[in-house]
Design a protein around this motif. Structure first.
Motif, PDB file in Angstrom:
ATOM      1  N   LYS A  61     -41.301  39.547 101.600  1.00 30.15           N
ATOM      2  CA  LYS A  61     -42.954  41.029 101.980  1.00 30.15           C
ATOM      3  C   LYS A  61     -42.896  40.707 103.476  1.00 30.15           C
ATOM      4  CE  LYS A  61     -47.400  41.146 100.495  1.00 30.15           C
ATOM      5  NZ  LYS A  61     -49.030  41.469  99.930  1.00 30.15           N
ATOM      6  N   LYS A  62     -42.883  39.662 104.054  1.00 34.61           N
ATOM      7  CA  LYS A  62     -43.046  39.012 105.721  1.00 34.61           C
ATOM      8  C   LYS A  62     -41.803  40.207 106.618  1.00 34.61           C
ATOM      9  CE  LYS A  62     -43.294  36.576 109.592  1.00 34.61           C
ATOM     10  NZ  LYS A  62     -42.911  34.913 110.097  1.00 34.61           N
ATOM     11  N   ARG A  63     -40.152  40.079 105.624  1.00 33.66           N
ATOM     12  CA  ARG A  63     -39.159  40.498 106.118  1.00 33.66           C
ATOM     13  C   ARG A  63     -39.587  42.341 106.215  1.00 33.66           C
ATOM     14  NH1 ARG A  63     -34.789  36.956 104.325  1.00 33.66           N
ATOM     15  NH2 ARG A  63     -35.949  35.293 106.135  1.00 33.66           N
ATOM     16  N   PHE A  64     -40.437  42.693 104.822  1.00 30.23           N
ATOM     17  CA  PHE A  64     -40.308  44.387 104.522  1.00 30.23           C
ATOM     18  C   PHE A  64     -41.871  44.352 105.680  1.00 30.23           C
ATOM     19  CE2 PHE A  64     -43.565  47.280 102.353  1.00 30.23           C
ATOM     20  CZ  PHE A  64     -43.001  47.690 102.485  1.00 30.23           C
ATOM     21  N   GLU A  65     -42.688  43.626 106.094  1.00 29.53           N
ATOM     22  CA  GLU A  65     -44.142  44.597 106.639  1.00 29.53           C
ATOM     23  C   GLU A  65     -43.297  45.100 108.488  1.00 29.53           C
ATOM     24  OE1 GLU A  65     -46.980  45.400 105.905  1.00 29.53           O
ATOM     25  OE2 GLU A  65     -47.329  44.764 104.325  1.00 29.53           O
ATOM     26  N   GLU A  66     -42.348  43.890 108.390  1.00 31.52           N
ATOM     27  CA  GLU A  66     -42.103  43.933 109.801  1.00 31.52           C
ATOM     28  C   GLU A  66     -40.265  45.470 110.560  1.00 31.52           C
ATOM     29  OE1 GLU A  66     -39.091  40.169 110.590  1.00 31.52           O
ATOM     30  OE2 GLU A  66     -41.271  39.480 110.892  1.00 31.52           O
ATOM     31  N   LEU A  67     -40.325  45.358 108.554  1.00 30.93           N
ATOM     32  CA  LEU A  67     -39.503  46.569 108.303  1.00 30.93           C
ATOM     33  C   LEU A  67     -39.854  48.269 108.336  1.00 30.93           C
ATOM     34  CD1 LEU A  67     -36.161  45.863 105.918  1.00 30.93           C
ATOM     35  CD2 LEU A  67     -35.934  46.458 108.937  1.00 30.93           C
ATOM     36  N   TYR A  68     -41.162  47.811 108.146  1.00 32.44           N
ATOM     37  CA  TYR A  68     -41.618  49.077 107.775  1.00 32.44           C
ATOM     38  C   TYR A  68     -42.613  49.861 108.687  1.00 32.44           C
ATOM     39  CZ  TYR A  68     -45.888  52.153 105.327  1.00 32.44           C
ATOM     40  OH  TYR A  68     -46.530  53.236 105.302  1.00 32.44           O
ATOM     41  N   HIS A  78     -30.506  53.769 109.492  1.00 33.13           N
ATOM     42  CA  HIS A  78     -30.693  55.698 109.679  1.00 33.13           C
ATOM     43  C   HIS A  78     -31.053  55.785 108.031  1.00 33.13           C
ATOM     44  CE1 HIS A  78     -30.123  59.763 108.676  1.00 33.13           C
ATOM     45  NE2 HIS A  78     -29.335  59.429 107.116  1.00 33.13           N
ATOM     46  N   ALA A  79     -31.109  54.897 107.552  1.00 29.74           N
ATOM     47  CA  ALA A  79     -30.990  54.475 105.576  1.00 29.74           C
ATOM     48  C   ALA A  79     -32.425  54.237 105.677  1.00 29.74           C
ATOM     49  CB  ALA A  79     -30.579  53.536 104.756  1.00 29.74           C
ATOM     50  N   ILE A  80     -32.869  53.397 106.312  1.00 28.35           N
ATOM     51  CA  ILE A  80     -34.447  52.302 105.984  1.00 28.35           C
ATOM     52  C   ILE A  80     -35.492  54.121 106.517  1.00 28.35           C
ATOM     53  CG2 ILE A  80     -36.295  51.457 107.702  1.00 28.35           C
ATOM     54  CD1 ILE A  80     -34.100  48.825 106.863  1.00 28.35           C
ATOM     55  N   ILE A  81     -35.783  54.433 107.211  1.00 26.96           N
ATOM     56  CA  ILE A  81     -35.731  55.700 108.172  1.00 26.96           C
ATOM     57  C   ILE A  81     -36.183  56.639 107.044  1.00 26.96           C
ATOM     58  CG2 ILE A  81     -35.546  57.794 109.580  1.00 26.96           C
ATOM     59  CD1 ILE A  81     -34.677  55.595 111.820  1.00 26.96           C
ATOM     60  N   LYS A  82     -34.278  56.972 106.732  1.00 27.94           N
ATOM     61  CA  LYS A  82     -34.786  57.879 105.405  1.00 27.94           C
ATOM     62  C   LYS A  82     -35.853  57.769 104.656  1.00 27.94           C
ATOM     63  CE  LYS A  82     -31.871  61.490 103.644  1.00 27.94           C
ATOM     64  NZ  LYS A  82     -30.116  62.251 103.426  1.00 27.94           N
ATOM     65  N   LEU A  83     -35.325  56.593 103.800  1.00 22.67           N
ATOM     66  CA  LEU A  83     -36.474  55.690 102.854  1.00 22.67           C
ATOM     67  C   LEU A  83     -37.701  56.207 103.045  1.00 22.67           C
ATOM     68  CD1 LEU A  83     -34.210  53.191 101.346  1.00 22.67           C
ATOM     69  CD2 LEU A  83     -34.430  55.145 100.601  1.00 22.67           C
ATOM     70  N   TYR A 106     -35.195  45.525  96.373  1.00 22.26           N
ATOM     71  CA  TYR A 106     -36.558  45.128  97.172  1.00 22.26           C
ATOM     72  C   TYR A 106     -37.459  45.615  98.123  1.00 22.26           C
ATOM     73  CZ  TYR A 106     -40.188  41.932  98.412  1.00 22.26           C
ATOM     74  OH  TYR A 106     -41.446  41.257  99.197  1.00 22.26           O
ATOM     75  N   PHE A 107     -36.435  46.440  98.766  1.00 21.64           N
ATOM     76  CA  PHE A 107     -36.692  47.038 100.094  1.00 21.64           C
ATOM     77  C   PHE A 107     -37.875  48.383  99.914  1.00 21.64           C
ATOM     78  CE2 PHE A 107     -37.003  50.577 103.250  1.00 21.64           C
ATOM     79  CZ  PHE A 107     -37.422  49.594 103.875  1.00 21.64           C
TER      80      PHE A 107
END
Length: 577
Positions: free
Chosen positions: A424-431, A520-525, A565-566
Motif C-alpha cells: 500500500k505504501k509503495r502504491f501511494e508513492e507511485l500514485y 509510461h504504463a503507470i502514467i497511462k494507467l 495489485y497496482f
C-alpha cells in the motif's frame, strides 16, 4: 451339508476319522475338478475364452476361470499382447480396488514397449480412470495425455477421442475452462456420428459440453446443448440421461436469474437423482436449489436444502469446490439466529471440507471465492467454543492446541498484513509520483562526465538530445528494441550509446528501456480508464514487453509491487476520489 457339521457333535472317534477322510476327499475333488476345468480350457481358442469372459462379466465367480485360463494360455504361449489382454480382463472383473490397480500396473509394465492399436494406450487410459476416481486429477491428466498420444500414433480413433473427452472433462475440473471447451467441441463432432452405436458416450459428451459452456459463461449455448441432450436422451431410449440435462439447465437458469424455471428444473432433477442414488449430483442439485429458493425469498426452505447438502457430504465425503459456499451460507444463517451450536457445527464441517478440497483441488482453490478463510474460521470457532464452555470443564489440551494453531495463523496473518501495508505504501508513492520526468541532464553534469567517457562533447550532446526526443516520442514501446537497433537509428555506434546511457542515466540499456516502459504504463494507467481494463498481457504488449512474466518482474523490481495489485489499488483510489 458336510461343511456345516460341528465336530463337537461327533462323539465317536470312528465317525470323527470318517468325517475327516470324507472332507479331505471332498476338497481334493473340488480342487481337481477346478484344475481339470482350467486344463481343458487351455485347449480353447482365445476368441472363445474372451467371449465367455464377456458373457459372464456380471458374475466374477464364473468369469474368473475363463480369465485365468486366458492368462495362463497367454503366458504359456509367451504372447505379450495376449498377457496384457488377460490382465485387462482381470481388472474388469475384480471388485477389490487395490487388486484391480495391481493388474492395471502390470498392464502398463508389460505393454510399455508394445506398438499395437490398443497397447500401451489402453493401459494408460485404464490407469487414468483409477486416478480420476481417486481425485488425483493431475496424475489422471498426464495418463490421458499419454493415451491420446499413443492412440493417435497407432490410429486408434475411438481411444483417441475417449481420452480427448476425458482430458476435456479434467481440464474443466482443474479450471482450464477455455481449453476444455475446445477439446469437448471436437469430441461432440466425433461422437455425434456414432450416437446410435455409442449412445451413452454421446450423451455423456453432451453433458460435459453443456457444463463446459456454463463454466465459460456461455449460458445460451449451454441451454441449446441441454435442450438437444434432453431430446436425444428420449430418441436414444436413455431416459436416465435426460434428468442430468434437466439438472444442468436448472443450474444454468439460476445463473441467468430465471429463478422460477431454475426451481422447477432442479426440483425435477432432485426427485430423479434420489431414485437413481447418484449422491454427488444430488448434492449439487440441492445446493443450487437452496440458492434459488433464497433468491425467491424462501429462506427457511433454502436452508433445509443446504442442510441436505451437508448430510450427503457426511455420507460420501465428496464435494465440488463451488459447493464450499454451502457452509458459508449455513454459518451466516445460524450466526444471524444466534444459534452457536449449529454455527460451531458448520464451521467444523467447513474446515473438514477445506482439507478435502485442498487435497484434490489445491490448484483450483485460488479461483474459488472464500468469504471465510481459515484464520477467520478458527477465530470464530474459538470464540464460540469459549462462549459455550463458560461454567463447564475446559480441556486445556484442546484449547492449548487451538491457541497454538491460532497464534501460528495470526503470525502468518501479521506477516501478510505487513506485506500488504508495504504494498500500500509503495502504491501511494507511485500514485503521488509526478507523471513527467523531473530531472534532465544539465550542462554541469555534462562537463563533469565528458572527461571520463573519452567521447567528443558534441557526440555526447547529440546523443543525449536524441535520447530526450526518443523518450518524448515513446520510442521505447517498440518491442525487441536493442542497443544496436537504437544506435543505428541515432546514427552512432552502440558502444557510444551504451556508455552514455550507463553514465548519464545510471542504468544498463535494458534497465533504461524497462524503466521508461514501466513509467509510461503507470502514467497511462492513472489517466486512461480504458487502459486500466486491459489484461496484464495486453498491457505488457502495449508498452513493448514480449511476455507477461517479463513485464511483471520488471514492474516489481522497479516499484516493489506487482502490476495487478497496482491496478486494483488504483481503481479503488479513483472510485474513492
Amino acid at each position: 451339508m458336510l461343511c456345516f457339521i460341528a465336530l463337537s457333535h461327533i462323539k465317536n472317534k470312528y465317525f470323527k476319522n470318517l468325517f475327516f477322510i470324507i472332507l479331505l476327499l471332498f476338497s481334493s475333488a473340488n480342487l481337481f475338478a477346478f484344475q481339470t476345468s482350467i486344463d481343458s480350457l487351455l485347449t480353447k481358442e482365445y476368441s472363445y475364452l474372451k467371449k465367455m469372459v464377456a458373457e459372464n462379466a456380471k458374475d466374477s465367480s464364473k468369469a474368473i476361470i475363463y480369465v485365468q485360463s486366458y492368462l495362463l494360455k497367454a503366458k504359456k504361449d509367451v504372447d505379450t499382447t495376449k498377457i496384457v489382454d488377460g490382465l485387462y480382463y482381470f481388472s474388469g472383473i475384480t471388485k477389490d480396488e487395490k487388486i484391480n490397480e495391481k493388474y492395471v500396473d502390470s498392464m502398463i509394465l508389460y505393454s510399455k514397449n508394445l506398438k499395437t492399436k490398443f497397447y500401451p494406450a489402453l493401459a494408460y487410459y485404464t490407469k487414468g480412470k483409477i486416478e480420476y476416481n481417486r481425485g488425483n486429477f493431475k496424475k489422471a491428466l498426464d495418463l490421458y495425455l499419454k493415451t491420446n498420444e499413443k492412440a493417435k500414433e497407432f490410429e486408434n480413433t475411438h481411444l483417441f477421442y475417449a481420452s480427448k473427452k476425458s482430458i476435456g472433462v479434467l481440464k474443466s475440473r482443474i479450471g482450464e475452462h477455455k481449453m476444455a471447451l475446445t477439446e469437448l467441441r471436437e469430441c461432440y463432432q466425433y461422437y455425434s456420428k456414432f450416437k446410435k452405436d455409442k449412445p451413452i458416450t454421446y450423451l455423456n459428451t453432451l453433458l460435459a459440453l453443456s457444463e463446459s459452456y456454463y463454466l465459460n459463461k456461455k449460458l445460451d449455448s449451454a441451454t441449446i446443448i441441454n435442450t438437444l441432450g434432453y431430446k436425444e436422451s428420449i430418441t436414444l431410449n436413455n431416459e436416465a440421461s435426460k434428468y442430468y440435462f434437466t439438472l444442468n439447465e436448472g443450474i444454468n437458469s439460476f445463473e441467468k436469474k430465471n429463478f422460477i424455471t431454475a426451481r422447477d428444473s432442479l426440483s425435477t432433477a432432485i426427485e430423479e437423482l434420489k431414485i437413481s442414488g447418484d449422491r454427488a449430483n444430488l448434492s449439487m442439485a440441492y445446493f443450487f436449489y437452496g440458492k434459488t429458493l433464497t433468491s425467491l425469498g424462501k429462506e427457511k426452505e433454502a436452508i433445509a436444502a443446504h442442510i441436505k447438502v451437508d448430510k450427503i457430504f457426511e455420507e460420501i465425503s465428496e464435494i465440488m469446490p463451488n459447493n464450499r459456499e454451502n457452509y458459508e451460507i449455513l454459518i451466516n444463517y445460524y450466526k444471524k439466529l444466534g444459534d452457536k451450536d449449529n454455527q460451531l457445527k458448520y464451521i467444523e464441517q467447513l474446515i473438514t471440507v477445506d482439507s478435502i478440497l485442498h487435497t484434490n483441488y489445491r490448484y483450483l482453490m485460488k479461483a474459488v471465492v472464500q468469504n471465510y478463510d481459515t484464520p477467520r474460521l478458527l477465530s470464530e470457532k474459538q470464540e464460540i467454543i469459549n462462549s459455550l464452555q463458560t461454567g463447564k470443564k475446559t480441556s486445556f489440551t484442546i484449547i492449548g492446541v487451538l491457541v497454538i494453531i491460532s497464534l501460528l495463523l495470526f503470525v502468518l496473518w501479521l506477516i501478510n498484513r505487513r506485506r500488504q501495508m508495504q504494498y500500500k505504501k509503495r502504491f501511494e508513492e507511485l500514485y503521488h509520483k509526478q507523471d513527467s520526468l523531473k530531472e534532465h541532464e544539465n550542462q554541469a553534469i555534462l562537463q563533469k562526465e565528458k572527461t571520463i567517457l573519452a567521447i567528443p562533447e558534441e557526440s555526447i550532446k547529440e546523443i543525449l538530445s536524441k535520447l530526450t526526443i526518443f523518450e518524448n516520442e515513446l520510442g521505447f514501446i517498440q518491442p525487441d528494441l536493442s542497443v544496436n537497433i537504437l544506435a543505428k537509428r541515432f546514427g552512432t555506434n552502440s558502444k557510444y550509446l551504451s556508455k552514455i546511457i550507463n553514465t548519464y542515466k545510471k542504468k544498463s540499456f535494458n534497465q533504461y528501456i524497462n524503466n521508461l516502459r514501466i513509467d509510461h504504463a503507470i502514467i497511462k494507467l492513472k489517466t486512461d480508464s480504458k487502459f486500466r481494463n486491459y489484461t496484464i498481457k495486453a498491457i505488457a504488449q502495449e508498452i513493448g514487453f514480449n511476455t507477461t512474466d517479463a513485464f511483471s518482474k520488471a514492474f516489481y523490481k522497479q516499484n516493489g509491487i506487482h502490476p495487478s495489485y497496482f491496478i486494483k489499488a488504483l481503481e479503488k483510489q479513483i472510485q474513492a476520489s
